[in-house]
Scaffold this motif. Structure first.
Motif, PDB file in Angstrom:
ATOM      1  N   PHE A 177       0.838  -1.206   0.000  1.00  0.00           N
ATOM      2  CA  PHE A 177       0.000   0.000   0.000  1.00  0.00           C
ATOM      3  C   PHE A 177       0.871   1.253   0.000  1.00  0.00           C
ATOM      4  O   PHE A 177       0.757   2.120  -0.876  1.00  0.00           O
ATOM      5  N   GLU A 178       1.756   1.327   0.986  1.00  0.00           N
ATOM      6  CA  GLU A 178       2.639   2.495   1.078  1.00  0.00           C
ATOM      7  C   GLU A 178       3.523   2.599  -0.154  1.00  0.00           C
ATOM      8  O   GLU A 178       3.680   3.665  -0.748  1.00  0.00           O
ATOM      9  N   GLU A 179       4.060   1.465  -0.545  1.00  0.00           N
ATOM     10  CA  GLU A 179       4.961   1.399  -1.686  1.00  0.00           C
ATOM     11  C   GLU A 179       4.262   1.879  -2.969  1.00  0.00           C
ATOM     12  O   GLU A 179       4.805   2.667  -3.738  1.00  0.00           O
ATOM     13  N   ALA A 180       3.017   1.451  -3.169  1.00  0.00           N
ATOM     14  CA  ALA A 180       2.320   1.771  -4.419  1.00  0.00           C
ATOM     15  C   ALA A 180       1.828   3.214  -4.475  1.00  0.00           C
ATOM     16  O   ALA A 180       1.787   3.815  -5.536  1.00  0.00           O
ATOM     17  N   TYR A 181       1.446   3.780  -3.338  1.00  0.00           N
ATOM     18  CA  TYR A 181       0.761   5.080  -3.381  1.00  0.00           C
ATOM     19  C   TYR A 181       1.455   6.230  -2.661  1.00  0.00           C
ATOM     20  O   TYR A 181       1.104   7.386  -2.865  1.00  0.00           O
TER      21      TYR A 181
END
Ligand code: 6R9
Length: 648
Positions: free
Chosen positions: A484-488
C-alpha cells in the motif's frame, strides 16, 4: 486546452440546484480549512447506530501511513440504503431493471428490495457466512447482483465482485487471494444477445487445485439453462431464500470494518485487492452522489457501469440507494439491438441523469444521428462522464446530440482507490469546459508535482497528487500491507500519488491527461501492461513480450504487443489468432491485443530493462525524436522494429 469556450451553468439549473457557485466556494474553503469540523457535520448524511466522537485520524507520513475516519462510530450500510427509507419511500422505485432484450424490464420498490435483501441475508447466514467472511460475486447485471451486495453488508460479510467478463483463471486468482468462502453467480448472463456461461466459468475456476477456500456456490437461475451441478457444493438462489423470513437485523459494523475488496490493475503483474471500509466509504459515496448529480427526489438515475467496477459500486448501488434515489440497472450494451438503444432506454424510463463512459459516447458518435433515431431524450437534466479523459469532440457530441444542447455534463475524475469522485464540476456551480474535470470536490486538495516531487504552482502540468486524506480513500491492499505504502505513498512522500498526469489552467481547472505509469485504459477498463505481458509469455511458443498503449478512436487506448517467439517457431495468421485467443482465455476479452508485432528482439538497456518509451513511439510512428538511445545494449534493434512497423 484547445477548447476554451465556456459552458456557463444554465440559469434554470442554477436556480433549482442544491448548490450554486458561491455556496460551493464557501463550503470548499471550510472543508479544507477545517476538515475535522466539516466532516463531523457531513458524516451525518448517513445514519449511525452508535454516533462517532472521532472524525479524522489520518497520516500520509512515510513509515506510518494510517487512514481512519469516524473510527469509533457504528453503522450498517444496507440499513442506510434501505431500512431508513421505508418510512417515507417504501413504495418508491429503488431499482429499474432493463433487460438485454428490450421486452424485459422490472421495477422494484424500496420495500421489495428490503425484503429480498433480508431474505438473502438470512440465506447467507444459513450457509454459515459470518461477519468478516469474504464472499465473491461473479454476476450478470441483474437486480440480484445489488441484492447480494447489500445482503453481504447487512450481515457484515465482505464482498469482492469480479467482473463477469474475466476468465476462469482471473477469477481463480482473485478468489484465492482473498480466501472467499462462497461464490454467488448465475447460470448464464445475457449481453448483446449473446450468452455468457458464468456457472461453467466458476466451475473451471474452482477446479483449479490452488483454490481451496470455497465451500458453496449460490446460483441464480437467469436463463434456466442446463448447467453442471456439484451436489453438496452448489445451491440454487431460489431454494436458499425460499423459507427465509423477510426481516433480518442489520449487524452493527464498526466504521473501519472492511466493506469490500475490489481488484484493480497496477503497474505490476498482480492485481491489487483495493480495500474499502464501512463508514468513510459510505459517507463519501452518499455525499458525492448527492452533490455531483444534484440529486432531486424525482430523479431517475442511470449509471451504465457494470457492478464489477468501482463506478458500479459507488454510483449504481451505494450512492443512489443511500440517497433513496431510483437507479437503473441495465443488463445490455448501449448499441444493441440497435444503435439507438441507449436513447430508447432514456425515453422508456424517463431517465433524468445519465452517467456513462467516453468509450460508449465515441462508439455512438461514430454512428451519428442513428444513435438518437426516433427518440427525444427530453427527460434528461444532467449527464456525466467517467473512466478516462473525454476528448472535446466527444464531449460536444454528447452535449449537442444526446443532451439536446441543453444538458450540463459533469466530467468526473476518480479511481477505484478513491472510493468516490474527487475532481468534478458541480452542475449548479461550475461553468464547464469540454475535456476538463474542472475543480476539486469538498475536502479534496489536489496538487501538481514534478518528477522530483516539487509542488508546481499556477498554470502548470505535472503528476497529479492529493495532499490530504478524504473519507472514501482506500485503506489498504488486501493481504499485502507493505504494498500500500509502496504503491501510493513512496513516489512522492507525504502525498497520495494518483498515477495520473494533469494540467491546471489559469482558472484553476484540472485537465486529466491520463496515466503516467504502466497502466492502460482500454474502453475505460484499467489494465496493467505487465498482466498482459505475463499472459502472453505463458504461451508455450512465446519467449518475450512487451505491451504498450496506443491511441484508439473508440476505445481511448488500444493494446499493442511486441512479441518474440522461441527459436524455431514461425509467426503466421494462425498463430496470431491463437495468441489473441490465448490472452482472452487467460484474462478476459477486454485484454485482447489489437495488434501483435512479431519481432526478433526488444530494445533493452544494458541492465536488461525493456525501454517502453521507445516501443510506445514506434507503435505510434512517432520516430523522429526517439530520445536518448545511448543506454541500449543493441541500438540496431530499434531500426529493425521501425522497419517492421513500416512494412506491416
Ligand atoms: C472511476 C474509475 C481510474 C483511472 C484514473 C484515470 C482514469 C477515470 C476519468 C479518468 C480522465 C476522467 N479516469 N475518470 N481520466 N477523466 N473523468 O474509472 O476508476 O477503473 O480505477 O480507473 O481512470 O486514469 O486513474 P478506475
Amino acid at each position: 486546452m484547445s477548447d476554451t469556450k465556456l459552458y456557463p451553468v444554465p440559469a434554470e439549473f442554477a436556480q433549482n440546484s442544491l448548490l450554486n457557485d458561491s455556496a460551493y466556494q464557501a463550503m470548499y474553503k471550510h472543508s479544507i480549512n477545517d476538515p475535522e469540523a466539516f466532516w463531523r457535520e457531513q458524516g451525518q448524511i448517513v445514519d449511525w447506530i452508535k454516533p462517532y466522537s472521532q472524525v479524522k485520524n489520518t497520516s500520509f507520513q512515510p513509515g506510518s501511513i494510517d487512514i481512519k475516519w469516524f473510527q469509533d462510530g457504528k453503522l450498517n450500510v444496507s440499513a442506510n440504503c434501505l431500512d431508513r427509507h421505508l418510512k417515507d419511500n417504501a413504495n418508491k422505485t429503488a431499482i429499474i431493471w432493463e433487460g438485454d432484450n428490450p421486452a424485459d424490464s422490472e421495477k422494484l420498490t424500496y420495500q421489495d428490495v428490503y425484503e429480498k435483501v433480508c431474505q438473502f441475508s438470512n440465506a447467507l447466514k444459513a450457509q454459515g457466512i459470518k461477519k468478516g467472511d469474504v464472499v465473491c460475486l461473479y454476476m450478470p447485471m441483474i437486480p440480484e447482483a445489488a441484492i447480494a451486495m447489500l445482503a453481504c453488508t447487512r450481515i457484515g460479510a465482505v464482498h469482492t465482485i469480479v467482473f463477469a467478463g474475466f476468465s476462469a483463471g482471473a477469477l481463480a486468482e482473485r478468489i484465492n487471494n482473498c480466501g472467499a468462502k462462497l461464490v454467488i453467480t448465475a447460470d448464464e448472463g445475457v449481453r448483446a444477445g449473446r450468452i455468457i456461461r458464468l456457472k461453467d466459468c466458476v466451475d473451471k475456476a474452482l477446479a483449479k487445485p490452488q483454490v481451496t477456500s470455497v465451500n458453496n456456490v449460490i446460483v441464480f437461475a437467469r436463463t434456466k439453462a442446463d448447467i453442471a451441478w456439484h451436489e453438496g457444493r452448489d445451491l440454487w438462489w431460489h431454494d436458499v431464500v425460499k423459507d427465509q423470513p423477510s426481516e433480518c437485523e442489520p449487524e452493527a459494523m464498526n466504521a473501519e470494518d472492511p466493506l469490500f475488496i475490489l481488484y484493480t490493475s497496477g503497474s505490476t503483474g498482480k492485481p491489487k485487492g483495493v480495500l474499502h471500509t464501512t463508514g468513510g466509504y459510505l459517507v463519501y459515496a452518499t455525499m458525492t452522489f448527492k452533490y455531483v448529480f444534484d440529486h432531486q427526489d424525482s430523479d431517475v438515475f442511470w449509471c451504465t457501469a457494470d457492478v464489477g467496477w468501482i463506478t458500479g459500486h459507488s454510483y449504481l448501488v451505494y450512492g443512489p440507494l443511500a440517497n433513496a434515489a431510483t437507479t437503473v440497472l441495465f443488463e445490455g450494451v448501449p448499441n444493441y439491438p440497435d444503435t439507438a438503444r441507449m436513447s430508447q432506454v432514456i425515453d422508456k424510463h424517463q431517465v433524468t441523469t445519465l452517467y456513462t463512459a467516453p468509450t460508449a459516447i465515441r462508439a455512438l458518435m461514430a454512428k451519428g444521428d442513428d444513435a438518437i433515431a426516433g427518440t427525444k431524450r427530453t427527460s434528461l437534466r444532467l449527464m456525466g462522464s467517467v473512466g478516462e479523459p473525454i476528448n472535446p469532440e466527444a464531449w460536444r457530441w454528447y452535449y449537442n446530440t444526446i443532451g439536446n444542447s441543453s444538458t450540463p455534463i459533469v466530467d468526473t475524475w476518480w479511481q477505484t482507490e478513491t472510493g468516490g469522485i474527487l475532481i468534478t464540476p458541480l452542475p449548479g456551480a461550475t461553468a464547464l469546459k469540454p475535456g476538463s474535470a474542472t475543480r476539486p470536490f469538498f475536502g479534496i486538495s489536489p496538487a501538481l508535482v514534478d518528477n522530483e516531487g516539487n509542488l508546481l504552482e499556477g498554470e502548470n502540468e505535472g503528476n497529479l497528487v492529493i495532499l490530504d486524506s478524504w473519507p472514501g480513500q482506500m485503506r489498504g491492499i488486501y493481504g499485502d500491507e507493505s504494498r500500500f505504502e509502496e504503491a501510493y505513498f513512496s513516489t512522492f512522500p507525504n502525498m497520495y500519488c494518483t498515477g495520473d498526469g494533469a494540467k491546471r489552467d489559469a482558472d484553476g481547472y484540472y485537465w486529466i491527461t491520463g496515466r503516467v505509469d504502466d497502466v492502460l485504459n482500454v474502453s475505460g477498463h484499467r489494465m496493467g501492461t505487465a498482466e498482459i505481458e505475463s499472459a502472453l509469455v505463458s504461451h508455450s511458443k512465446i519467449a518475450e513480450a512487451a505491451v504498450v498503449g496506443v491511441p484508439h478512436d473508440i476505445k481511448g487506448q488500444g493494446i499493442y504487443a511486441y512479441v518474440t517467439l522461441n527459436a524455431g517457431e514461425k509467426a503466421d495468421d494462425a498463430l496470431e489468432a491463437e495468441v489473441k485467443q490465448w490472452v482472452r482465455n487467460e484474462i478476459g476479452a477486454i485484454a485482447t491485443p489489437d495488434t501483435l508485432h512479431w519481432t526478433q528482439a526488444l530494445p533493452k538497456t544494458r541492465s536488461g530493462k525493456i525501454m517502453r518509451r521507445i516501443l510506445r513511439k514506434i507503435a505510434t510512428n512517432d520516430t523522429d525524436s526517439l530520445g536518448d538511445t545511448s543506454t541500449l545494449a543493441d541500438p540496431s534493434v530499434v531500426d529493425t522494429l521501425i522497419a517492421e512497423k513500416q512494412n506491416a
